[in-house]
Design an enzyme around this catalytic site. Sequence first.
Site, mmCIF file in Angstrom:
data_model
loop_
_atom_site.group_PDB
_atom_site.id
_atom_site.type_symbol
_atom_site.label_atom_id
_atom_site.label_comp_id
_atom_site.label_asym_id
_atom_site.label_seq_id
_atom_site.Cartn_x
_atom_site.Cartn_y
_atom_site.Cartn_z
ATOM 1 N N TYR A 1 39.624 31.782 36.111
ATOM 2 C CA TYR A 1 41.054 32.118 36.126
ATOM 3 C C TYR A 1 41.814 31.131 35.239
ATOM 4 C CZ TYR A 1 39.796 35.303 39.782
ATOM 5 O OH TYR A 1 39.200 36.335 40.464
ATOM 6 N N CYS B 1 46.415 36.607 25.133
ATOM 7 C CA CYS B 1 45.741 36.469 26.427
ATOM 8 C C CYS B 1 46.044 37.685 27.312
ATOM 9 C CB CYS B 1 46.214 35.194 27.123
ATOM 10 S SG CYS B 1 45.232 34.806 28.587
HETATM 11 P P1 FAD Z 1 34.371 41.823 41.040
HETATM 12 O O1 FAD Z 1 34.072 41.999 42.459
HETATM 13 O O2 FAD Z 1 33.565 40.859 40.274
HETATM 14 O O3 FAD Z 1 34.354 43.225 40.353
HETATM 15 C C1 FAD Z 1 34.386 43.312 38.953
HETATM 16 C C2 FAD Z 1 33.453 44.430 38.578
HETATM 17 O O4 FAD Z 1 33.975 45.649 39.071
HETATM 18 C C3 FAD Z 1 33.363 44.637 37.074
HETATM 19 O O5 FAD Z 1 32.393 43.793 36.522
HETATM 20 C C4 FAD Z 1 32.987 46.081 36.989
HETATM 21 O O6 FAD Z 1 31.596 46.227 37.187
HETATM 22 C C5 FAD Z 1 33.667 46.688 38.189
HETATM 23 N N1 FAD Z 1 34.911 47.360 37.788
HETATM 24 C C6 FAD Z 1 36.097 46.769 37.527
HETATM 25 N N2 FAD Z 1 37.013 47.693 37.221
HETATM 26 C C7 FAD Z 1 36.389 48.898 37.288
HETATM 27 C C8 FAD Z 1 36.798 50.225 37.070
HETATM 28 N N3 FAD Z 1 38.056 50.498 36.717
HETATM 29 N N4 FAD Z 1 35.892 51.198 37.224
HETATM 30 C C9 FAD Z 1 34.610 50.929 37.582
HETATM 31 N N5 FAD Z 1 34.160 49.680 37.806
HETATM 32 C C10 FAD Z 1 35.038 48.687 37.652
HETATM 33 N N6 FAD Z 1 42.048 37.374 36.288
HETATM 34 C C11 FAD Z 1 43.282 37.193 36.819
HETATM 35 O O7 FAD Z 1 43.696 37.935 37.703
HETATM 36 N N7 FAD Z 1 44.089 36.187 36.370
HETATM 37 C C12 FAD Z 1 43.717 35.313 35.404
HETATM 38 O O8 FAD Z 1 44.476 34.414 35.016
HETATM 39 C C13 FAD Z 1 42.404 35.471 34.856
HETATM 40 N N8 FAD Z 1 41.970 34.643 33.900
HETATM 41 C C14 FAD Z 1 40.731 34.808 33.370
HETATM 42 C C15 FAD Z 1 40.311 33.932 32.375
HETATM 43 C C16 FAD Z 1 39.072 34.095 31.803
HETATM 44 C C17 FAD Z 1 38.624 33.126 30.725
HETATM 45 C C18 FAD Z 1 38.228 35.141 32.241
HETATM 46 C C19 FAD Z 1 36.876 35.335 31.633
HETATM 47 C C20 FAD Z 1 38.630 36.002 33.236
HETATM 48 C C21 FAD Z 1 39.886 35.851 33.824
HETATM 49 N N9 FAD Z 1 40.316 36.695 34.835
HETATM 50 C C22 FAD Z 1 41.580 36.533 35.352
HETATM 51 C C23 FAD Z 1 39.439 37.743 35.415
HETATM 52 C C24 FAD Z 1 38.681 37.179 36.629
HETATM 53 O O9 FAD Z 1 37.742 36.201 36.194
HETATM 54 C C25 FAD Z 1 37.879 38.223 37.410
HETATM 55 O O10 FAD Z 1 37.044 38.895 36.508
HETATM 56 C C26 FAD Z 1 38.731 39.245 38.146
HETATM 57 O O11 FAD Z 1 39.580 38.615 39.083
HETATM 58 C C27 FAD Z 1 37.832 40.235 38.903
HETATM 59 O O12 FAD Z 1 36.982 39.511 39.734
HETATM 60 P P2 FAD Z 1 36.615 40.075 41.172
HETATM 61 O O13 FAD Z 1 35.634 39.161 41.810
HETATM 62 O O14 FAD Z 1 37.836 40.376 41.937
HETATM 63 O O15 FAD Z 1 35.928 41.455 40.828
#
Ligand code: FAD
Length: 405
Positions: A185, A363
């Site tokens: 994040y 970003c």
């Molecule tokens: P997970 O449980 O990991 O689920 C994600 C997975 O769900 C995906 O890989 C995909 O397989 C699936 N998926 C997602 N959308 C769909 C869809 N529409 N249809 C089907 N499948 C889908 N996030 C922020 O909110 N704020 C930030 O400031 C931020 N900064 C970031 C900075 C960097 C450098 C990076 C790399 C990412 C950043 N992110 C940010 C994104 C964050 O890291 C996560 O990826 C995001 O919060 C989702 O993680 P999660 O564990 O909730 O989702």
Amino acid sequence: MYNPSAAGVTVNTESGNRFFVYEVVGLRQTDESDSTTNPIRRSGSTFITVPYNRMNQEMRRITRMGGQIVSIRPLGEEGTNGHTTPTVSQEQTQKEAQPSKPMTETKAKKAKTDDIPVNIYKPKDPYIGKCVSNEPLVREGGSGIVQHLTFDLSGGDLRYLEGQSIGIIPPGEDQKGKPHKLRLYSIASTRHGDHEDDKTVSLCVRELVYKHPETNETVKGVCSSFLCHLKPGDDVAITGPVGKEMLLPDDEEATVIMMATGTGIAPFRAFLWRMFKEQHEDYKFKGLAWLFFGIPYSANILYKEELEKLQAEFPDNFRLTYAISREEQNAQGGKMYIQDRIAENAEEIWNLLQKPNAHTYICGLKGMEGGIDEGMSAVTSKQGVDWFDYQKQLKKEHRWHVETY
Ligand code: FAD
């Protein structure tokens, strides 16, 4: 007539796609100076980027317009030792001076790189911080859940810089029975934290919610849901910090163009706080910061009050341009996306980018770069400049910064 070869500027005849930045003074507006293709300013220097194969033509044109070229800088030029070639001044040319050694700048850069904190806490031994606050950022009528979270760091030695990210390890196990992996994040606070006491770090997190493509079930993201529903006092496992791509330049006079979609605003909130809200002995921003911010509804303008307050207080140094896709229309009557705002302002952005201390930061949503490139290409092609070649040079000079996810 100014002659780049005589000035000691390396001109590589094989490099038709290289660019040079002319710093020009004294340009007067004439019929020939077409404001759609040339940055004209009444006072101070004007920076004009010229492809190698148009250098002589451009020099003649500048002379006809009463301008004087005071320096020529090969854009993104690197010497054989990997140092950036310094600007060659007119005075140097007259004395047939060789470019001075660029060691100072390189050393300064190196020293700065060594100072960047990285991986103070690793996934095997994360810092366990406490949630101090968790506030909604989306107002009534907006879409989704986006939260501003602040964590206490006072029990450890995690420090960070604006533009870096931290990792969060959500509790529990994945489908394979293994502990969840960390998610990154972007940090939304300055190095001093929201309370300006160097003891907190803040994030801006959107809860990921989507319909499963096969089952049509609503699925929530593991880490983002965990974070968005944290309560003050809850523990959170933090790693990092990481990232050197999105750091703010030290230059107080820099032009900083920021393009954000959604939570992509996080690093820019940190930049703007550092530039305008906090007081520092060693950094007093006097340049130009221009934020383009794309969101679906006005109720989704994250940090709206803070941004607009800064804009009202610093109108000469901070420009704020929204693209509200579901409420505003672009020139073609379609939805207003960030790329439409970039296209509208591409000429001005192009002029700004030619200043050697102009940086662009992107970003947010993956894919947002495509539209931005389109808007910029349309303007640069009018001058015979290939946008992607130019962008490559900007990247080489570490002036084009992208973090999309
Ligand atoms: P997970 O449980 O990991 O689920 C994600 C997975 O769900 C995906 O890989 C995909 O397989 C699936 N998926 C997602 N959308 C769909 C869809 N529409 N249809 C089907 N499948 C889908 N996030 C922020 O909110 N704020 C930030 O400031 C931020 N900064 C970031 C900075 C960097 C450098 C990076 C790399 C990412 C950043 N992110 C940010 C994104 C964050 O890291 C996560 O990826 C995001 O919060 C989702 O993680 P999660 O564990 O909730 O989702």
